[in-house]
Scaffold this motif. Structure first.
Motif, PDB file in Angstrom:
ATOM      1  N   MET A 219       0.670  -1.263   0.209  1.00 36.35           N
ATOM      2  CA  MET A 219       0.170  -0.216  -0.068  1.00 36.35           C
ATOM      3  C   MET A 219       0.753   1.114   0.094  1.00 36.35           C
ATOM      4  O   MET A 219       0.537   2.175  -1.064  1.00 36.35           O
ATOM      5  CB  MET A 219      -1.262   0.100   1.172  1.00 36.35           C
ATOM      6  CG  MET A 219      -1.704  -1.140   1.391  1.00 36.35           C
ATOM      7  SD  MET A 219      -3.187  -0.381   0.118  1.00 36.35           S
ATOM      8  CE  MET A 219      -4.727  -1.265   0.485  1.00 36.35           C
ATOM      9  N   GLY A 220       2.165   1.345   0.756  1.00 36.74           N
ATOM     10  CA  GLY A 220       2.569   2.205   0.434  1.00 36.74           C
ATOM     11  C   GLY A 220       4.117   2.387  -0.326  1.00 36.74           C
ATOM     12  O   GLY A 220       3.943   3.277  -1.439  1.00 36.74           O
ATOM     13  N   PRO A 250      -0.855   3.191   5.164  1.00 38.27           N
ATOM     14  CA  PRO A 250      -0.927   3.882   4.285  1.00 38.27           C
ATOM     15  C   PRO A 250      -2.896   3.963   4.115  1.00 38.27           C
ATOM     16  O   PRO A 250      -3.359   4.543   3.781  1.00 38.27           O
ATOM     17  CB  PRO A 250      -0.506   3.620   3.147  1.00 38.27           C
ATOM     18  CG  PRO A 250       0.263   2.061   3.547  1.00 38.27           C
ATOM     19  CD  PRO A 250      -0.097   1.802   4.774  1.00 38.27           C
ATOM     20  N   LEU A 251      -3.623   3.107   5.202  1.00 38.00           N
ATOM     21  CA  LEU A 251      -4.989   2.667   4.951  1.00 38.00           C
ATOM     22  C   LEU A 251      -5.592   3.683   5.317  1.00 38.00           C
ATOM     23  O   LEU A 251      -5.359   4.607   6.489  1.00 38.00           O
ATOM     24  CB  LEU A 251      -5.643   1.395   5.673  1.00 38.00           C
ATOM     25  CG  LEU A 251      -6.823   1.129   5.605  1.00 38.00           C
ATOM     26  CD1 LEU A 251      -7.114   0.612   4.377  1.00 38.00           C
ATOM     27  CD2 LEU A 251      -7.517   0.737   6.953  1.00 38.00           C
ATOM     28  N   ASP A 252      -6.715   4.236   5.026  1.00 36.16           N
ATOM     29  CA  ASP A 252      -7.406   5.472   5.671  1.00 36.16           C
ATOM     30  C   ASP A 252      -9.111   5.763   5.845  1.00 36.16           C
ATOM     31  O   ASP A 252      -8.896   6.364   7.165  1.00 36.16           O
ATOM     32  CB  ASP A 252      -8.047   6.569   3.857  1.00 36.16           C
ATOM     33  CG  ASP A 252      -6.458   6.931   4.150  1.00 36.16           C
ATOM     34  OD1 ASP A 252      -5.206   7.358   4.240  1.00 36.16           O
ATOM     35  OD2 ASP A 252      -6.355   7.183   2.176  1.00 36.16           O
ATOM     36  N   ALA A 282      -0.009  12.194  13.700  1.00 35.99           N
ATOM     37  CA  ALA A 282       0.350  12.832  12.600  1.00 35.99           C
ATOM     38  C   ALA A 282      -0.151  12.041  11.762  1.00 35.99           C
ATOM     39  O   ALA A 282      -0.880  12.106  10.500  1.00 35.99           O
ATOM     40  CB  ALA A 282       1.616  13.292  11.756  1.00 35.99           C
ATOM     41  N   CYS A 283      -0.662  10.598  11.940  1.00 39.70           N
ATOM     42  CA  CYS A 283      -0.912   9.315  11.383  1.00 39.70           C
ATOM     43  C   CYS A 283      -2.538   9.737  11.172  1.00 39.70           C
ATOM     44  O   CYS A 283      -2.640   8.963   9.296  1.00 39.70           O
ATOM     45  CB  CYS A 283      -0.871   7.761  12.325  1.00 39.70           C
ATOM     46  SG  CYS A 283       0.963   7.508  12.365  1.00 39.70           S
ATOM     47  N   VAL A 284      -3.354  10.277  11.653  1.00 36.30           N
ATOM     48  CA  VAL A 284      -4.467  10.198  11.822  1.00 36.30           C
ATOM     49  C   VAL A 284      -4.792  11.386  10.854  1.00 36.30           C
ATOM     50  O   VAL A 284      -5.347  11.444   9.556  1.00 36.30           O
ATOM     51  CB  VAL A 284      -5.139  11.121  12.801  1.00 36.30           C
ATOM     52  CG1 VAL A 284      -6.795  10.610  12.446  1.00 36.30           C
ATOM     53  CG2 VAL A 284      -5.026   9.059  13.743  1.00 36.30           C
ATOM     54  N   ASP A 285      -3.961  12.970  11.077  1.00 36.84           N
ATOM     55  CA  ASP A 285      -4.281  13.363   9.829  1.00 36.84           C
ATOM     56  C   ASP A 285      -3.381  13.095   8.673  1.00 36.84           C
ATOM     57  O   ASP A 285      -3.975  13.965   7.612  1.00 36.84           O
ATOM     58  CB  ASP A 285      -2.974  14.746  10.232  1.00 36.84           C
ATOM     59  CG  ASP A 285      -3.719  15.643  12.030  1.00 36.84           C
ATOM     60  OD1 ASP A 285      -4.275  15.077  12.659  1.00 36.84           O
ATOM     61  OD2 ASP A 285      -2.212  15.561  12.533  1.00 36.84           O
ATOM     62  N   GLU A 286      -2.697  12.359   7.950  1.00 38.74           N
ATOM     63  CA  GLU A 286      -2.784  12.435   7.027  1.00 38.74           C
ATOM     64  C   GLU A 286      -3.618  11.259   6.230  1.00 38.74           C
ATOM     65  O   GLU A 286      -4.130  11.223   5.119  1.00 38.74           O
ATOM     66  CB  GLU A 286      -1.451  11.660   6.947  1.00 38.74           C
ATOM     67  CG  GLU A 286      -0.572  10.690   5.448  1.00 38.74           C
ATOM     68  CD  GLU A 286      -0.263  12.152   4.842  1.00 38.74           C
ATOM     69  OE1 GLU A 286      -0.401  11.648   3.243  1.00 38.74           O
ATOM     70  OE2 GLU A 286      -0.356  12.967   5.368  1.00 38.74           O
ATOM     71  N   LYS A 287      -4.830  10.895   7.426  1.00 41.23           N
ATOM     72  CA  LYS A 287      -5.416  10.114   6.646  1.00 41.23           C
ATOM     73  C   LYS A 287      -6.676  10.708   6.622  1.00 41.23           C
ATOM     74  O   LYS A 287      -7.530  10.615   5.192  1.00 41.23           O
ATOM     75  CB  LYS A 287      -5.860   8.766   7.698  1.00 41.23           C
ATOM     76  CG  LYS A 287      -5.305   7.731   7.760  1.00 41.23           C
ATOM     77  CD  LYS A 287      -5.252   6.527   8.917  1.00 41.23           C
ATOM     78  CE  LYS A 287      -4.574   5.470   9.119  1.00 41.23           C
ATOM     79  NZ  LYS A 287      -3.694   4.827   8.339  1.00 41.23           N
TER      80      LYS A 287
END
Length: 738
Positions: A219-220, A250-252, A282-287
């Motif tokens: 995914m990445g 990478p999953l949203d 920041a992981c959540v922000d990217e999604k």
């Protein structure tokens, strides 16, 4: 990338609380996420599926709402679209699906399915396009483009290597890099880079020991970095198994089939881990960034920059009033699916020109349950609440009208299913069923068989409509073999004894064995699940109103290939003790056949098949001539070749022909296929008309993936270009040197 938009998205995310952001990255309903009402971000609404927009469900139960406003156009399956070999029809089919999804208020339609048909036994093959990556790519791209013209995201599925239903949630796939790059990845890469697909669905299975939905390599590295995908990645329903691995991957969006939405891995468990400092917010922000970007692209929202009371920049979220409204169940949609159905019907055999039948006949006998049963409400998540469905019997009867007596006989019995008080999807996360055994002839079938055979003696014209249904072509299970169910082989054999010129129609979404009777049959027609007008299209072809032009998008073998009878090939072997230590799986499936999938396998191993890839007859005849190949020059090196030829309709009827170009080495290397599809073009010719066809091949078409170098390589040497009507019906060849 739009820097202004990205900056506004970043500013908007800063205004959101952690709880608001996590609400956007997991299901808050069976087919929706949570919006952020405070700042006017809407929820994301999704729906199955590939053959039309699924019926409306209660938000937290697998229970239909039950209102009559969710009847839709029943679209042809991807297996039917594939047999048209028609890019324009594929786009129109996608456009119908997208307009219907938007008309039903959806933002994401979970389609198309583009997994390669690795084995003919896969229960979900009817949802997929082909065994060949080039044909799959060439049709998937226009389908996605068509869907997304209506401000709806196509969620292309199932990425990646989801090629069986047996233990689909828990099977670990092991394949070499060349196999993935040449066979299983190209169609997904094409929809990302050529069609601009706005969302991708992560599959259930594991690849090399890690579930796909948290697999950073697949995914990445591949999807996000190499292919540049910046859309939204959505899990298959129940495909997420960890909080940390998925949050940092990478999953949203995590979706599932259960109603405990706050307990999903990316819900409260994620909030807890972030609060503890175990996971970076920041992981959540990217999604959320990926989701908001898609929402803007779908014209769901507009982001406007305004100053707040302190003079700082603030983002105002507004509904985009210019978003397309869509429509469903229109007359235009019904006509478009009819056109697809017409070109999907494939004439496999026509000895002595038995077809087309005379539409002025006085009486005809139609035999077989597939002539009368509706297929729309079966198959799993592909099930459709269709406005109507023209079955083969209805299509034949309404085509012939009142001057012909159309009589029907069941011929065989399909045992009734046990009634259940809950939807199958509630249990879909349980271990997949074992391969479905072929349904045997029952006492009722034996009686019906005898009645049909006796009745056939009284009729000069008999049409048999059999094959499979969604008891076999079904999500969640594979087939044990290719034998026709319900004792049909015996029935067809006995019918041919009394009516040797009987027309046989096989309706199925995946191959069946016709070995017991195919040699004796005069006329065999193949059709897949062709949508609400499938019966109309079939009748038009059988009685000559439409000249058949379908071509097989997959090989029809006599039986499941020997390699797939070995546990290591299919459905997989038990884990080793070492594997159990580091992977959450039940089986390991090694793709030991490598790139030799479908026709590549049969041709390489010289295995006879019933009907080859690309095969399909017409009521007229075509000749091929004047093959010319010219190199396309460039400053640095050759860009490829223009392949030009002439095709002439030498028959008395207008017809459509699909010209197919295959490429292989002149002296075939052990590690390469004999030949592979590289280009095709479908043309329409009037009687005695000749057309010049131009097919282009690039230097990339000559390349194979070099695992040692980690890149694509062009091998110098002599190659052969094959042009013809099918894999085996090659009309013209020419050798070239690279």
């Amino acid at each position: 990338m739009d820097k202004v938009l990205e900056n506004r998205i970043c500013l908007l995310i800063k205004e959101m609380t952690l709880e608001e952001k996590t609400g956007m990255i997991h299901g808050a309903g069976l087919f929706r996420t949570a919006g952020v009402e405070r700042i006017h971000i809407p929820p994301l609404k999704m729906s199955d599926g590939p053959m039309g927009v699924r019926s409306e469900f209660v938000n937290d139960q697998w229970m239909p709402v039950g209102t009559p406003d969710d009847y839709v156009t029943y679209c042809p399956s991807n297996s039917a679209i594939a047999m048209t070999w028609n890019r324009k029809l594929a786009r129109n089919a996608g456009k119908v699906l997208g307009e219907e999804a938007r008309g039903r208020g959806k933002d994401v339609i979970l389609a198309p399915g583009i997994n390669i048909k690795r084995t003919p036994a896969c229960g979900r093959n009817f949802e997929y396009i082909s065994e060949d990556p080039r044909l799959t790519s060439e049709l998937a791209v226009p389908i996605v483009r068509g869907i997304e013209t209506s401000d709806v995201a196509a969620c292309v599925k199932h990425f990646a290597m989801n090629n069986q239903e047996t233990e689909r949630l828990w099977v670990n796939v092991e394949a070499d890099e060349r196999t993935m790059r040449e066979i299983y990845f190209p169609a997904f890469q094409a929809v990302v880079q050529k069609a601009g697909a706005k969302s991708i669905m992560g599959s259930y299975n594991l690849i090399r020991g890690t579930h796909v939905c948290e697999n950073k390599d697949i995914m990445g590295t591949v999807l996000r970095k190499e292919w540049g995908f910046d859309g939204t990645i959505i899990s298959d329903w129940g495909a997420v198994h960890t909080t940390k691995g998925t949050a940092e991957g990478p999953l949203d969006i995590e979706m599932s089939v259960t109603s405990d939405f706050d307990d999903y891995f990316l819900a409260n468990p994620l909030i807890s881990e972030i609060r503890k400092g175990h996971i970076d917010e920041a992981c959540v922000d990217e999604k959320v960034r990926n989701i908001l970007r898609m929402m803007v692209r779908l014209h769901m929202i507009e982001l406007t920059e305004v100053p707040d009371s302190d003079g700082k920049k603030k983002i105002l979220v507004q509904k985009n009033k210019n978003r397309k409204a869509g429509s469903y169940n229109t007359a235009k949609h019904r006509f478009e699916v009819l056109k697809v159905a017409r070109e999907s019907i494939t004439l496999l055999k026509n000895e002595d020109r038995k077809l087309p039948l005379d539409p002025a006949i006085d009486k005809v006998l139609v035999i077989g349950q597939n002539a009368v049963i509706s297929q729309a409400m079966g198959g799993g998540s592909a099930e459709i609440k269709a406005l109507y469905e023209i079955t083969p019997l209805l299509g034949i009867s309404k085509f012939l009208g009142g001057n012909c007596e159309v009589r029907y006989a069941r011929g065989y019995d399909i045992p009734a299913k046990k009634e259940s008080d809950h939807n199958w999807q509630e249990d879909s996360l349980d271990a997949s069923k074992a391969a479905a055994e072929t349904a045997k002839e029952t006492e009722d079938s034996a009686r019906l068989r005898k009645e049909a055979v006796e009745l056939a003696k009284e009729y000069k014209h008999v049409i048999y409509v059999g094959g499979l249904n969604h008891d076999q072509d079904l999500e969640g299970q594979d087939r044990a073999d290719l034998t026709l169910p319900y004792g049909q082989d015996r029935l067809i054999t006995e019918l041919l004894e009394v009516r040797p010129d009987m027309t046989i129609v096989m309706l199925a979404g995946s191959p069946v064995s016709m070995k017991p009777w195919a040699d004796r049959a005069k006329a065999i027609v193949w059709m897949s699940y062709s949508g609400m007008e499938g019966g109309t299209a079939l009748a038009e072809v059988l009685f000559g109103a439409v000249n058949p032009s379908g071509k097989l998008a997959e090989t029809l073998p006599e039986e499941i290939p020997e390699c797939f009878r070995k546990e290591a090939y299919f459905p997989g072997r038990p884990l080793t003790d070492e594997e159990k230590k580091h992977m959450n799986a039940h089986l390991t499936q090694t793709y030991a056949e490598g790139i030799f999938v479908g026709y590549r396998y049969y041709e390489k191993n010289r295995i006879p098949v019933q009907f080859c890839f690309g095969h399909g007859l017409s009521y007229t005849d075509f000749t091929y001539d004047n093959l010319k190949i010219e190199e396309i020059p460039s400053k640095a090196r050759a860009n490829g070749f223009d392949v030009q030829l002439q095709v002439r309709n030498v028959g008395a009827l207008e017809g459509k022909e699909t010209v197919q170009l295959y490429l292989g080495e002149k002296t075939v290397s052990p590690e390469n296929p004999v030949k592979e599809l590289k280009a095709f073009e479908k043309i329409c010719l009037r009687p005695r008309e000749t057309k010049t066809v131009l097919l282009k091949i690039t230097m990339e078409d000559f390349m194979h993936y070099d695992e040692a170098a980690g890149t694509w390589r062009l091998k110098h040497g002599d190659y052969r270009i094959y042009v013809g009507s099918s894999l085996q019906d090659i009309q013209l060849t020419q050798d070239i040197t690279i």
